[in-house]
Write an enzyme that holds these catalytic residues in place. Sequence first.
Site, short mmCIF file in Angstrom:
data_model
loop_
_atom_site.label_atom_id
_atom_site.label_comp_id
_atom_site.label_asym_id
_atom_site.label_seq_id
_atom_site.Cartn_x
_atom_site.Cartn_y
_atom_site.Cartn_z
N CYS A 88 0.86 -1.18 0.00
CA CYS A 88 0.00 0.00 0.00
C CYS A 88 0.90 1.23 0.00
O CYS A 88 1.67 1.43 0.95
CB CYS A 88 -0.89 -0.01 1.25
SG CYS A 88 -1.98 1.40 1.31
N CYS A 238 -4.36 6.53 -5.00
CA CYS A 238 -3.95 5.12 -4.89
C CYS A 238 -2.55 4.92 -5.50
O CYS A 238 -2.40 4.90 -6.72
CB CYS A 238 -4.95 4.17 -5.54
SG CYS A 238 -4.62 2.44 -5.12
O1 PYC Z 1 -2.12 3.78 -2.08
O2 PYC Z 1 -1.51 1.79 -2.73
C1 PYC Z 1 -2.32 2.55 -2.23
C2 PYC Z 1 -3.59 2.00 -1.73
C3 PYC Z 1 -4.04 0.72 -1.85
C4 PYC Z 1 -5.29 0.65 -1.22
C5 PYC Z 1 -5.57 1.89 -0.70
N1 PYC Z 1 -4.51 2.70 -1.03
#
Ligand code: PYC
Length: 312
Positions: A88, A238
């Site tokens: 993450c 993300c």
């Molecule tokens: O930033 O890799 C990320 C992530 C994965 C799930 C929520 N954030």
Amino acid sequence: MRRVHVIDSHTEGEPTRVVIDGAPDLGTGTAADRLAVFRSQHDGFRSAVCNEPRGFDAMVGALLLPPSDPGAIAQVIFFNNVGFLHMCVHGTIGVAETLRHLGRIDGGRHRLQTPVGDVVIELRDDGSVAVENVESYRHAHRVAVTTDHHGTVHGDVAWGGNWFFLVDDHGQELRIDRLAALTHCATDIRRCLEREGTTGAGGGLIDHVELFGPATRDDCDSRNFVLCPGLEYDRSPCGTGTSAKMACLAADGKLADGAAWRQESILGTRFVGTVRRTARGVVPTVAGRAWITAEAALLMREDDPFREGIRR
Ligand code: PYC
């Protein structure tokens, strides 16, 4: 009664809760070894930290552990309302900010061990944190998925530390006031991927769906909506998803080594990424900012009926 010390932060809007003390003993070994123990013997602890009444559905937990390699600063295992994440990036930025808050790091580059490989964090002078992520790559190009409610869409299957399905032709406007419609669309795609047996390499479950559209900020290249495994949306752009996106762009010859990719989230926040090519894909670096929001002790009494959280 178990007393668990946590430090909460948000990274570009997405929460991270770092467990710094009071977790169950996961033994020694690599992060992957300890994840296996965590998953098989202490799933109630995962649920207690992330789920109500101590957490909420979007909470991402990060368990900080001593490293198995003295060259690394720590090990970290990420988890959420329904299970465990392989990696993450927003959470890693939250961990880096937490380590800075605790006075354990102050600038420089540091290696962190995760269950899917080592990543490097770098505290930058502008207050942002850059994460050199695990190697990322595209596994399948332009896969057609016939959904139940949204017609046929096409997407790439890519690894960015988690498995993603990346879709452009979804026909949705990516606005936060359309959250229910976006969640419905991405959930439909996810369900149909599973039904049709579309997976990542080695049968890896595709548990993140990423919808792309035009940026609304002048300083971004694209906006996304990311559905996470527990059916929550990522408030940040993300980082593993941005890594997967950059791997696809590089595979298409649309992102050169060192060129910036500026990914806007559904909330209008931003990560900036670059890549370095490898034989299989790319090594991505993704940068963003995190802010500490709380220092707390979670209390879990033996007689509390929701000691292990409210499971879904
Ligand atoms: O930033 O890799 C990320 C992530 C994965 C799930 C929520 N954030």
